[in-house]
Each structure stands twice: as structure tokens, then as C-alpha cells.
Motif scaffolding. Sequence first.
Motif, PDB file in Angstrom:
ATOM      1  N   MET A   1       4.103   3.505   5.479  1.00 47.25           N
ATOM      2  CA  MET A   1       3.378   2.982   4.329  1.00 47.25           C
ATOM      3  C   MET A   1       4.088   1.742   3.807  1.00 47.25           C
ATOM      4  O   MET A   1       5.264   1.808   3.506  1.00 47.25           O
ATOM      5  N   THR A   2       3.332   0.670   3.665  1.00 47.40           N
ATOM      6  CA  THR A   2       3.945  -0.562   3.196  1.00 47.40           C
ATOM      7  C   THR A   2       3.707  -0.781   1.707  1.00 47.40           C
ATOM      8  O   THR A   2       4.208  -1.737   1.148  1.00 47.40           O
ATOM      9  N   ASP A   3       2.967   0.086   1.051  1.00 46.39           N
ATOM     10  CA  ASP A   3       2.713  -0.021  -0.380  1.00 46.39           C
ATOM     11  C   ASP A   3       4.045   0.092  -1.121  1.00 46.39           C
ATOM     12  O   ASP A   3       4.875   0.928  -0.797  1.00 46.39           O
ATOM     13  N   SER A   4       4.255  -0.760  -2.104  1.00 44.11           N
ATOM     14  CA  SER A   4       5.527  -0.787  -2.825  1.00 44.11           C
ATOM     15  C   SER A   4       5.726   0.477  -3.663  1.00 44.11           C
ATOM     16  O   SER A   4       4.904   0.794  -4.510  1.00 44.11           O
ATOM     17  N   GLY A  12       2.837   4.303  -2.259  1.00 43.67           N
ATOM     18  CA  GLY A  12       4.230   4.393  -1.808  1.00 43.67           C
ATOM     19  C   GLY A  12       5.062   5.292  -2.710  1.00 43.67           C
ATOM     20  O   GLY A  12       5.857   6.108  -2.231  1.00 43.67           O
ATOM     21  N   ARG A  13       4.899   5.162  -4.012  1.00 43.27           N
ATOM     22  CA  ARG A  13       5.626   6.017  -4.952  1.00 43.27           C
ATOM     23  C   ARG A  13       5.184   7.467  -4.800  1.00 43.27           C
ATOM     24  O   ARG A  13       5.997   8.387  -4.774  1.00 43.27           O
ATOM     25  N   LEU A  14       3.887   7.671  -4.663  1.00 41.63           N
ATOM     26  CA  LEU A  14       3.360   9.013  -4.482  1.00 41.63           C
ATOM     27  C   LEU A  14       3.886   9.612  -3.181  1.00 41.63           C
ATOM     28  O   LEU A  14       4.308  10.777  -3.145  1.00 41.63           O
ATOM     29  N   LEU A  19       7.343  13.356  -0.269  1.00 46.56           N
ATOM     30  CA  LEU A  19       8.370  13.547   0.744  1.00 46.56           C
ATOM     31  C   LEU A  19       9.563  14.294   0.160  1.00 46.56           C
ATOM     32  O   LEU A  19      10.082  15.244   0.763  1.00 46.56           O
ATOM     33  N   ARG A  20       9.968  13.891  -1.028  1.00 48.38           N
ATOM     34  CA  ARG A  20      11.079  14.580  -1.712  1.00 48.38           C
ATOM     35  C   ARG A  20      10.710  16.042  -1.990  1.00 48.38           C
ATOM     36  O   ARG A  20      11.512  16.956  -1.755  1.00 48.38           O
ATOM     37  N   PHE A  21       9.502  16.268  -2.462  1.00 47.00           N
ATOM     38  CA  PHE A  21       9.016  17.625  -2.749  1.00 47.00           C
ATOM     39  C   PHE A  21       9.097  18.493  -1.490  1.00 47.00           C
ATOM     40  O   PHE A  21       9.603  19.617  -1.528  1.00 47.00           O
TER      41      PHE A  21
END
Length: 124
Positions: A1-4, A12-14, A19-21
Amino acid sequence: MTDSPDRPDSLGRLNARLLRFARERDWEQFHSPKNLAMALAGEVGELLEHFQWLTEAQSAALDENKKRQVSHELADILLYLVRLSERLDVDLIAAAEEKILINERRYPADKVRGDARRADEYPD
């Protein structure tokens, strides 16, 4: 994903949060593309259940409780879609932009305006 991932409303933040979850719970082992696609299909089915048997007018005028339930199903769909795109290394924004360009060519506005047939059903 290239979204910032720096934008507060970015995919990207989502994706980073999802991923962390998953990693905190050791769930990545279950997040194969096959499993995520199946989960995504299941969530779409759950969304459809909210609209089953409603008229067109009823489906467009949900009460607040039903709208909240539908919003949660839409969120589930988005979350699985973002996870699937991460696992397959697909840039969803780029893929969507490409698909819109394809659809603009397949369905020229001057040819299809007000007509919802499939592209292959229009005369050449």
C-alpha cells in the motif's frame, strides 16, 4: 500500500493499525488471502441480510439503529479488504483508479447515460 500512513483518514494508517492488531494476537498465520477472501464474502452476506426483503424506498431510509448496524458491516468489509490487499501487496487506491479508467472506456457516458445494461449488451 502506497497510501501515506500519516493521514488520519488514510488506508495506510488503517492498514498499519490492522497489521499491529493481527500481530499482537498472532493472527497473521490465519490471514491467508484465501481465508481473508472467504471472511470478506461472509461479511458481504451479513450486509445483504440487512437489506433482504426491504423495498427500494425502505433500503434508502434506514432508521438510526439499522444504519449503525449496516455501518458496522461496511466497516468489517473494509477491514477485511484492507487486510487482503496488504497480504497480496495490492495498492487499493491505484487499483480503484485503474478500474475507473477501464469502466470509463467500457461505458462512455454519451452511449450509456440512463441505461444499466452490461457493456457487452450495447450495440457497437
